[in-house]
Design a protein around this motif. Structure first.
Motif, PDB file in Angstrom:
ATOM      1  N   LEU A 882      -0.815  34.237   6.542  1.00 49.96           N
ATOM      2  CA  LEU A 882       0.083  33.540   7.454  1.00 49.96           C
ATOM      3  C   LEU A 882      -0.453  32.140   7.742  1.00 49.96           C
ATOM      4  O   LEU A 882      -1.656  31.949   7.951  1.00 49.96           O
ATOM      5  N   ASP A 883       0.464  31.154   7.743  1.00 50.44           N
ATOM      6  CA  ASP A 883       0.069  29.776   8.003  1.00 50.44           C
ATOM      7  C   ASP A 883       1.155  29.110   8.828  1.00 50.44           C
ATOM      8  O   ASP A 883       2.290  28.972   8.370  1.00 50.44           O
ATOM      9  N   ARG A 884       0.805  28.731  10.062  1.00 41.49           N
ATOM     10  CA  ARG A 884       1.788  28.111  10.953  1.00 41.49           C
ATOM     11  C   ARG A 884       1.766  26.602  10.754  1.00 41.49           C
ATOM     12  O   ARG A 884       0.736  25.950  10.862  1.00 41.49           O
ATOM     13  N   GLY A 885       2.929  26.041  10.419  1.00 41.40           N
ATOM     14  CA  GLY A 885       3.039  24.617  10.199  1.00 41.40           C
ATOM     15  C   GLY A 885       3.134  23.841  11.496  1.00 41.40           C
ATOM     16  O   GLY A 885       3.238  24.410  12.600  1.00 41.40           O
ATOM     17  N   ALA A 886       3.126  22.516  11.367  1.00 40.08           N
ATOM     18  CA  ALA A 886       3.222  21.661  12.545  1.00 40.08           C
ATOM     19  C   ALA A 886       4.538  21.859  13.277  1.00 40.08           C
ATOM     20  O   ALA A 886       4.627  21.632  14.492  1.00 40.08           O
ATOM     21  N   ASP A 887       5.580  22.289  12.566  1.00 43.92           N
ATOM     22  CA  ASP A 887       6.881  22.533  13.181  1.00 43.92           C
ATOM     23  C   ASP A 887       6.978  23.909  13.830  1.00 43.92           C
ATOM     24  O   ASP A 887       8.023  24.291  14.365  1.00 43.92           O
ATOM     25  N   GLY A 888       5.885  24.682  13.768  1.00 49.13           N
ATOM     26  CA  GLY A 888       5.876  26.013  14.362  1.00 49.13           C
ATOM     27  C   GLY A 888       6.377  27.102  13.435  1.00 49.13           C
ATOM     28  O   GLY A 888       6.198  28.290  13.721  1.00 49.13           O
ATOM     29  N   VAL A 889       7.012  26.733  12.335  1.00 51.65           N
ATOM     30  CA  VAL A 889       7.515  27.734  11.388  1.00 51.65           C
ATOM     31  C   VAL A 889       6.336  28.404  10.685  1.00 51.65           C
ATOM     32  O   VAL A 889       5.399  27.743  10.240  1.00 51.65           O
ATOM     33  N   LEU A 890       6.399  29.728  10.599  1.00 51.19           N
ATOM     34  CA  LEU A 890       5.320  30.502   9.997  1.00 51.19           C
ATOM     35  C   LEU A 890       5.595  30.671   8.501  1.00 51.19           C
ATOM     36  O   LEU A 890       6.641  31.193   8.110  1.00 51.19           O
ATOM     37  N   ARG A 891       4.671  30.212   7.672  1.00 50.90           N
ATOM     38  CA  ARG A 891       4.769  30.421   6.226  1.00 50.90           C
ATOM     39  C   ARG A 891       3.983  31.670   5.876  1.00 50.90           C
ATOM     40  O   ARG A 891       2.819  31.815   6.276  1.00 50.90           O
ATOM     41  N   MET A 892       4.616  32.554   5.122  1.00 50.37           N
ATOM     42  CA  MET A 892       4.012  33.836   4.744  1.00 50.37           C
ATOM     43  C   MET A 892       3.869  33.886   3.238  1.00 50.37           C
ATOM     44  O   MET A 892       4.819  33.573   2.506  1.00 50.37           O
ATOM     45  N   ARG A 893       2.698  34.281   2.751  1.00 48.35           N
ATOM     46  CA  ARG A 893       2.450  34.303   1.305  1.00 48.35           C
ATOM     47  C   ARG A 893       1.669  35.557   0.932  1.00 48.35           C
ATOM     48  O   ARG A 893       0.645  35.865   1.537  1.00 48.35           O
ATOM     49  N   ARG A 894       2.186  36.245  -0.086  1.00 52.10           N
ATOM     50  CA  ARG A 894       1.494  37.411  -0.639  1.00 52.10           C
ATOM     51  C   ARG A 894       1.260  37.135  -2.122  1.00 52.10           C
ATOM     52  O   ARG A 894       2.204  36.924  -2.875  1.00 52.10           O
ATOM     53  N   ARG A 895       0.005  37.143  -2.544  1.00 52.06           N
ATOM     54  CA  ARG A 895      -0.348  36.854  -3.934  1.00 52.06           C
ATOM     55  C   ARG A 895      -0.674  38.153  -4.655  1.00 52.06           C
ATOM     56  O   ARG A 895      -1.510  38.933  -4.208  1.00 52.06           O
ATOM     57  N   PHE A 896      -0.002  38.371  -5.789  1.00 46.23           N
ATOM     58  CA  PHE A 896      -0.268  39.541  -6.617  1.00 46.23           C
ATOM     59  C   PHE A 896      -1.255  39.223  -7.743  1.00 46.23           C
ATOM     60  O   PHE A 896      -2.022  40.072  -8.173  1.00 46.23           O
ATOM     61  N   ARG A 897      -1.178  37.995  -8.246  1.00 46.72           N
ATOM     62  CA  ARG A 897      -2.066  37.564  -9.325  1.00 46.72           C
ATOM     63  C   ARG A 897      -2.081  36.053  -9.347  1.00 46.72           C
ATOM     64  O   ARG A 897      -1.307  35.390  -8.662  1.00 46.72           O
ATOM     65  N   GLN A 898      -2.985  35.496 -10.143  1.00 43.90           N
ATOM     66  CA  GLN A 898      -3.057  34.052 -10.287  1.00 43.90           C
ATOM     67  C   GLN A 898      -1.881  33.564 -11.114  1.00 43.90           C
ATOM     68  O   GLN A 898      -1.509  34.187 -12.127  1.00 43.90           O
ATOM     69  N   GLU A 899      -1.283  32.485 -10.689  1.00 43.27           N
ATOM     70  CA  GLU A 899      -0.148  31.944 -11.427  1.00 43.27           C
ATOM     71  C   GLU A 899      -0.594  31.368 -12.759  1.00 43.27           C
ATOM     72  O   GLU A 899      -1.734  30.917 -12.922  1.00 43.27           O
ATOM     73  N   ALA A 900       0.355  31.376 -13.718  1.00 38.44           N
ATOM     74  CA  ALA A 900       0.097  30.779 -15.017  1.00 38.44           C
ATOM     75  C   ALA A 900      -0.119  29.281 -14.867  1.00 38.44           C
ATOM     76  O   ALA A 900       0.488  28.635 -14.007  1.00 38.44           O
ATOM     77  N   ALA A 901      -0.984  28.731 -15.687  1.00 36.98           N
ATOM     78  CA  ALA A 901      -1.290  27.301 -15.601  1.00 36.98           C
ATOM     79  C   ALA A 901      -0.068  26.463 -15.952  1.00 36.98           C
ATOM     80  O   ALA A 901       0.767  26.872 -16.734  1.00 36.98           O
TER      81      ALA A 901
END
Length: 901
Positions: A882-901
């Motif tokens: 979870l990462d709260r931005g300056a605007d207060g909106v919460l960004r949520m990220r779930r990583r399953f694997r490393q993205e392709a280059a």
């Protein structure tokens, strides 16, 4: 491949030209001159290993010697050196290249046997994900940033149309034509061989490009049909997308096993694919030019009614005839509008559409009449036709109309007939952004293109009803196919075909196969006279050609005579044919029924297609067929039926009642389902299929199979993924037993009810804004999803209060929309407001995350408003960062694997 790194192609910060030259007439010289003259603001670096200066500017001998890493490289060198240059550029950090060089189909001297320079180029680019436009292309123009990385003879004006073509010659022709008409473009792309960047990639990019309002394609061929269809459907939902497809001949027509295989030529299939995607097909380069003019100037009208305003009766009648021939709709002027026109027009005007304001009309009469038509409720667009006269200069009329044209709320098309005397009027209108045509017929055709686009776009928004066909007997169908394959029989007649049709719920006429005369007589007595007799031979696909069909046999004597005559004819006409016996059927007494054909065949590009049309023994001669890509629903099936001439007869005629169109549509839906679920089925004919007011009945059918390689997905051959029934799950919850399944178009009404059950606060949480109802566009977007690129799981249960017609209600939905690469997905979840806090959101999200992991998605992301604390907590427990931005909106990220280059 994807849209990754395409930003370096369309918005580079720096450009290097490999093979830039001062040699007159060379590609390198032309490209460098165009690029230097275009006004590009970033660094431009010529690379020439023999000369220290090019075009008066310092040049570099190699990529390694450049003062920086170019974001875009334009390669103009001979084909043999291209793979090495691509490797060098990728290693240096360049991520996009335009390869103008031809000849990359030649053998690679450094590669294994059979390898080409094109393959070597792609292999060199792959480790760096360096994107390649071309090879063998004219290049790329992005007028808004002054980028002319092409050897086209002219530049393009900035605008908001994107043009993509496989033909370099057409690129230069359109550039020249558009410049003369002051039409601008957001980009001009010559696709060339399309070895890497293809139509699908460009459609995905341009659909999301805020600087592009409409997309035009010139296509000669399509590869990767599913990718193309997904990208095309997405683009057409976002903005008008037009296609001219070259090669309209029936190149795929052949002497086929079935009528369907012979009829479904490639052009019919391309037409069906373009229509299904919601794009608009135009037939000729001239029509494409008209489309460019229209899309650059006006938005699609709200309706189809055209009013014609003219100072000459003849041109007005010509326009009206063209409108009728095109199936258009002439506006019918009401009494109020006629009365207002009476007040400004001469007494002898015809008081009808076309509105003939008489040849002596001054500018004021034009202005007054046009203002009244634009203000009236009867028309959706106006075509203004002017024939020059000696009384009033045409330019004076145009100048008087320009203020009105600039404020018009409806499309206005102008046709200034003539040459030099109307040239200034044309110029004034073109510079004011008004579409101008040379003839009334061209203007009408341009208007009908807008109408057709509007129809296609509206079709994308239609939601089928909740009715669902019963599940087929898949086991019976599978057993029949397995038995045929085990016996080495790849072609099947009536018995095999009807067994499959019956398993999928298509009404069939009972048929018995018998080996000999005695069996035929016994079968006829069991069935009951009168009967039909047909020859049974794998070597005779069309029985009527050899007299292999006898109808209305009323007794044993008639049947015996028919058997003798049939065998004699077959022996005489096809002495080598293998005779396996006969089939005996009850006679279908349906004198008012129409004979139709329904079939299935596999196109080499787009995979299975469903054919419908007029049937019978002269099916090829009737030329009344249309095809569609499966899967189908009733709305799509009805649209397919409506594209044939026989559709008018199915509505009822000369006192005959209409046919049961729902039953007919259901047959098409079922055949489409067979295409999706039976990968071995490559051809199917139902001919004739009888249709009347009592329903439908398959009289005769045949099929052909082809073995499927082990491990191949049943849906691999489909251009559009069907509903993934295998993803359905049953789940126990605090709300009782639930079904968690993918959403489908038939859920539209249930989804409306679900949305209406949300509180305003919950709508705000989901939509980041307030709204009371879903628009048709939003409803279609939420329920008619592309299963190849997105997923929405809904939780359903049997209706508690009888509100939903199909017996199920939607309780919650979790959806993910993937990028074209399938690497990243954006998720959202909504639960009905009165059911929150019962674990339903977690249940849906867990199912969604499992799906993403199975698909190989790298990252799933979402956003939640600051006050949506329930979502914050759920995301944290599901492993999201979870990462709260300056605007207060919460960004949520779930990583399953490393993205392709």
């Amino acid at each position: 491949m994807s849209i990754r790194n395409l930003q370096h192609l369309f918005a580079p910060a720096s450009v290097a030209v490999i093979g830039a030259s001062d040699r007159p007439g060379s590609v390198g010289a032309t490209v460098w001159r165009n690029l230097a003259a275009g006004g590009f603001a970033g660094p431009l670096w010529p690379v020439n290993r023999r000369h220290a200066r090019v075009g008066g500017q310092a040049a570099w001998p190699s990529v390694a010697a450049l003062p920086g890493v170019p974001e875009l490289a334009v390669i103009c060198t001979p084909a043999a050196g291209v793979p090495g240059l691509v490797h060098e550029l990728g290693a240096a950090g360049c991520r996009a290249a335009v390869v103008l060089s031809a000849g990359l189909g030649a053998p690679d001297p450094d590669g294994p046997p059979g390898a080409t320079l094109r393959q070597a180029m792609l292999e060199a680019a792959r480790p760096w994900l360096l994107r390649i436009l071309g090879p063998n292309c004219v290049g790329l123009l992005v007028p808004g940033i002054g980028l002319n990385a092409s050897f086209a003879p002219g530049a393009a004006l900035p605008g908001r149309l994107a043009f993509v073509a496989q033909s370099g010659a057409l690129v230069t022709a359109v550039l020249d034509w558009a410049a003369a008409r002051r039409i601008g473009f957001s980009c001009f792309v010559s696709l060339g061989d399309g070895s890497d960047v293809d139509f699908g990639d460009l459609l995905d990019w341009l659909a999301a490009d805020p600087g592009t309002d409409a997309i035009l394609l010139y296509a000669e061929s399509v590869r990767q049909a599913r990718k193309f269809m997904s990208a095309a459907r997405g683009a057409a939902r976002a903005k008008p997308t037009l296609v001219v497809k070259a090669g309209r001949g029936a190149e795929a027509a052949r002497a086929a096993f079935s009528h369907t295989g012979a009829l479904a030529g490639s052009d019919l299939v391309y037409d069906a694919a373009i229509r299904r995607a919601g794009m608009l097909r135009v037939g000729t380069t001239g029509e494409l030019f008209d489309a460019v003019a229209m899309l650059a100037r006006v938005r699609p009208p709200r309706g189809e009614r055209l009013a014609i305003l003219t100072n000459g009766g003849g041109p007005g009648v010509m326009a009206l005839d063209a409108l009728h021939d095109a199936g258009g709709v002439a506006a019918r002027l009401g009494a109020g509008t006629l009365a207002r026109l009476d007040a400004v027009l001469p007494p002898l005007w015809p008081r009808a559409n076309p509105v003939d304001i008489i040849g002596d009309a001054p500018a004021a009469r034009y202005r007054d009449a046009l203002a009244l038509l634009l203000d009236g409720p009867e028309c959706d667009a106006v075509l203004l036709i002017h024939a020059p006269t000696a009384l009033v200069p045409s330019a004076e009329i145009a100048a008087a109309l320009l203020p009105l044209l600039g404020q018009a709320g409806r499309p206005v098309l102008c046709c200034w007939l003539g040459g030099p005397s109307v040239a200034e009027a044309r110029r004034l209108c073109i510079e004011a952004g008004v579409p101008v045509f040379d003839t009334p017929e061209e203007a009408v055709k341009g208007f009908q293109q807008l109408v057709d686009y509007r129809r296609n776009a509206a079709q994308l928004l239609q939601a089928p009803g909740p009715a669902e066909l019963p599940a087929p007997d898949r086991q019976a169908a599978r057993s029949r196919i397995d038995a045929m394959l085990a016996a080495g029989r790849l072609e099947g007649g009536d018995l095999d075909a009807k067994a499959l049709l019956a398993a999928y719920g298509v009404p069939v006429l009972a048929t018995e196969a018998i080996p000999d005369r005695a069996g035929a007589l016994a079968a006829a007595r069991r069935i009951g006279y009168p009967v039909a007799l047909k020859i049974l031979s794998p070597d005779i696909p069309h029985k009527t050609e050899v007299g292999g069909v006898a109808l209305d046999l009323a007794g044993d004597a008639a049947l015996a005579a028919a058997l003798d005559a049939m065998e004699a004819r077959v022996r005489a006409l096809r002495p080598q044919a293998r005779l396996q016996g006969y089939t005996v059927q009850a006679m279908a007494r349906r004198p008012q029924a129409l004979e139709l054909i329904v079939g299935l065949t596999v196109d080499p590009v787009f995979g299975p297609v469903v054919l419908f049309g007029q049937g019978g023994i002269a099916v090829e001669l009737s030329a009344d067929q249309a095809v569609a890509l499966p899967p189908l629903n009733r709305l799509l099936a009805a649209e397919l039926i409506g594209r044939t001439r026989v559709a008018r007869l199915l509505q009822g005629y000369r006192g005959l009642p209409p046919a049961d169109l729902d039953a007919l549509a259901d047959v098409l839906v079922r055949v489409g389902r067979m295409a999706a679920e039976l990968p071995e089925l490559v051809e199917l004919d139902i001919n004739p299929l009888l249709a009347d007011a009592t329903g439908v009945l398959a009289l005769d059918a045949r099929l052909r199979l082809a073995p499927v390689p082990a491990g191949q997905d049943a849906a691999a051959r489909l251009a559009i993924l069907p509903y993934p029934a295998e993803l359905e799950r049953r789940a126990d919850s605090a709300l009782g037993p639930l079904t968690i399944r993918p959403i489908r178009p038939e859920d539209a009404q249930a989804h409306i009810a679900f949305f209406r059950a949300l509180t305003p606060e919950d709508v705000h949480m989901r939509m980041f804004g307030m709204m009371r109802e879903l628009t048709p566009q939003q409803l279609a977007r939420f329920t008619q999803i592309d299963y190849a690129r997105e997923m929405a799981f809904i939780a359903t249960r049997p209706v508690q209060d009888g509100a939903a017609a199909d017996g199920a209600e939607t309780l919650g939905v979790a959806r993910v929309v993937l990028d074209p690469d399938g690497e990243r997905g954006e998720f959202a979840v909504t639960v009905r407001s009165d059911l929150k806090g019962r674990g339903l959101g977690r249940l849906l999200m867990e199912r969604l995350l499992d799906y993403c992991a199975e698909r190989g998605v790298a990252v799933v992301e979402g956003a939640a408003l600051p006050e949506n604390t329930r979502m914050h907590a759920l995301a944290a427990t599901l492993g999201f960062a979870l990462d709260r931005g300056a605007d207060g909106v919460l960004r949520m990220r779930r990583r399953f694997r490393q993205e392709a280059a």
